[in-house]
Enzyme design. Structure first.
Site, mmCIF file in Angstrom:
data_model
loop_
_atom_site.group_PDB
_atom_site.id
_atom_site.type_symbol
_atom_site.label_atom_id
_atom_site.label_comp_id
_atom_site.label_asym_id
_atom_site.label_seq_id
_atom_site.Cartn_x
_atom_site.Cartn_y
_atom_site.Cartn_z
ATOM 1 N N GLY A 44 0.740 -1.164 -0.054
ATOM 2 C CA GLY A 44 0.063 0.050 0.075
ATOM 3 C C GLY A 44 0.951 1.339 0.001
ATOM 4 N N ALA A 60 -0.665 4.804 5.095
ATOM 5 C CA ALA A 60 -1.115 3.522 5.722
ATOM 6 C C ALA A 60 0.136 2.835 6.464
ATOM 7 C CB ALA A 60 -1.567 2.484 4.530
ATOM 8 N N GLU A 99 5.585 -2.866 1.655
ATOM 9 C CA GLU A 99 5.756 -2.855 0.194
ATOM 10 C C GLU A 99 5.152 -1.457 -0.077
ATOM 11 O OE1 GLU A 99 5.152 -2.150 -3.093
ATOM 12 O OE2 GLU A 99 4.357 -4.119 -3.666
#
Length: 483
Positions: free
Chosen positions: A231, A235, A253
């Site tokens: 994301g 986040a 990631e």
């Protein structure tokens, strides 16, 4: 429920701990191509998330202690079921996300399937115990499951992420709660249906397609031992904040601003073959997209003319049409973000070579032309930050060392490509680019090997045999008292 001639199972239920249960609420699935609803589905609630975590905690000992061969067998049935339904998975993904079936066929067969087949073949060797000697006695090194995993995945490649993130965690012995995007309701129902018949123990796998609040419930839960996110940075920061107090492990990631470094000796035909799909596939909604094209000053006009021709030759249309290369974007928010980046770039003096508007003939939905921009300042928003939309920046460099500096001149470090007639030189440049994956005369990454980022693109690796180890803890067992 039938969507585009595909039977979507359990539309009014959610998949918790291996079983379909009644949903807490309902919501619409809206087609990005038309902007109109195509289905109504049940949505998970906080109650479902809490039940999934408790079931995963209860299943941890059972799943983790199964022999690796048994876990491989169960996961193999899960993967075989998904392989049997690849066409259905691609079709419903096109309906709800706008990703063309032409794109999904390539991505699913050559990335997802290749990834999980590699994992299934390698798990036994990767997870076996290792032995060493020491002055204190023999040592056994044992890989054990990291614990309950919350896997947060995005809308832009759910099946690939299941292959590269969820499967490694399951094979490592971790029960997994998948928090999929709200835009993935249809494809993830089929994935869950494939899991339901595979023989997982109760609690080993839950799949919830919910909003950010549902994700916060999962990541903050004290019984979740590890959070793996695909994301954005905001986040990721929220997850770090939610997990730091209990020292839960994180795997992040976070996207990229990936350069395509075209060296002075590069053959345009070789470049265009992979650079065009590498920059435009998925409408730029791809974490590893080659969103910065770096060209030598003396070859700028040559390459811009070729790229303009290639961009204008892309087929935009119905994502269910196998001829379509680019479909609509996933949501109005993606269109607005794309327009904002482009407007700021033009205000900073950049020039739109082609694209930059809604394509003619599309009255509904969320469409935007593939856009090529040149004259982009190195420190501009467009050069430095991820659009996650169909805008590609062309920048120039003076000499090879300047090109390397430009390739590394971003806070991201996920992926890159180098184009040159000299492979050895390409490898040399690849070694000097700070990115988790660099392709020479190609667009990557290959998901049969570990993949992940450096710098602001996150930490940890997924996919490949080493991706399984990401979800394990290494235990030392010292055998003393031997003579």
């Amino acid at each position: 429920m039938i969507v585009a001639d595909v039977v979507v199972p359990h539309p009014d239920e959610v998949f918790v701990a291996g079983e379909w249960v009644a949903a807490g609420d309902s919501g619409e699935v809206v087609s990005p191509a038309t902007g109109r609803p195509v289905a109504e589905v049940g949505l998970p609630s906080e109650k479902h998330a809490l039940a999934a975590v408790q079931a995963a905690r209860d299943a941890l000992a059972t799943w983790a202690e199964l022999p690796v061969a048994r876990r491989v067998e169960i996961c193999g049935r899960f993967c075989a079921a998904m392989e049997a339904r690849l066409d259905d998975l691609g079709t419903v993904w096109a309906v709800e996300s706008g990703m063309p079936v032409r794109y999904s066929r390539t991505l699913h067969r050559f990335a997802a399937v290749a990834a999980w087949r590699t994992l299934l073949e390698s798990a036994g060797n990767v997870l076996c115990d290792d032995s060493r000697e020491s002055a204190l006695g023999a040592i056994v090194l044992r890989r054990e499951a990291a614990g309950v995993v919350a896997a947060v995945i995005a809308y832009n490649g759910p099946l690939v992420t299941v292959a590269s993130k969820v499967l490694p965690a399951l094979l490592a012995g971790c029960p997994v709660i998948v928090k999929a995007a709200v835009e993935s309701q249809l494809i993830m129902r089929i994935v869950a249906d494939c899991a339901a018949g595979a023989g997982f123990p109760a609690g080993a796998l839950s799949i919830l397609c919910g909003d950010a609040e549902l994700g916060r419930t999962l990541t903050a839960h004290p019984a979740v031992d590890m959070v793996s996110l695909t994301g954005g940075r905001m986040a990721a920061q929220a997850i770090i904040e939610a997990t730091r107090h209990r020292f839960a492990r994180t795997h992040l990631e976070l996207g990229g601003k990936s350069p395509a470094l075209i060296l002075d000796d590069a053959d345009p035909a070789v470049v265009l073959k992979t650079l065009v799909p590498g920059a435009t596939s998925g409408g730029g909604q791809v974490c590893a997209a080659l969103s910065r094209i770096l060209v030598p000053e003396r070859r700028h006009d040559e390459f811009v003319a070729l790229l303009e021709q290639a961009w204008e030759g892309l087929v935009i249309g119905d994502p269910l049409d196998p001829r379509t290369q680019l479909g609509p974007l996933a949501s109005p928010a993606v269109v607005e973000r794309t327009e904002g980046f482009l407007a700021r770039a033009v205000a900073d003096g950049a020039r739109v070579v082609t694209g930059g508007r809604r394509p003619a003939g599309f009255d509904g939905g969320w469409w935007f032309e593939p856009t090529l921009v040149t004259g982009v300042a190195r420190d501009s928003d467009l050069a430095q930050n991820e659009v996650f939309g169909p805008v590609t920046a062309v920048l120039t460099y003076a000499d090879p060392e300047d090109g390397l500096r430009l390739a590394n001149d971003t806070s991201y470090g996920l992926s890159a490509s180098v184009y040159t007639a000299d492979e050895a030189k390409g490898v040399e440049y690849a070694r000097r680019i700070r990115a988790g994956s660099v392709a020479v005369n190609a667009f990557g990454p290959a998901l049969t090997a570990p993949f992940g980022g450096v710098k602001g693109s996150g930490w940890g690796r997924e996919a490949g045999p080493e991706g399984i180890l990401e979800f394990t803890e290494l235990k030392q067992i010292l055998l003393g008292g031997r003579r």
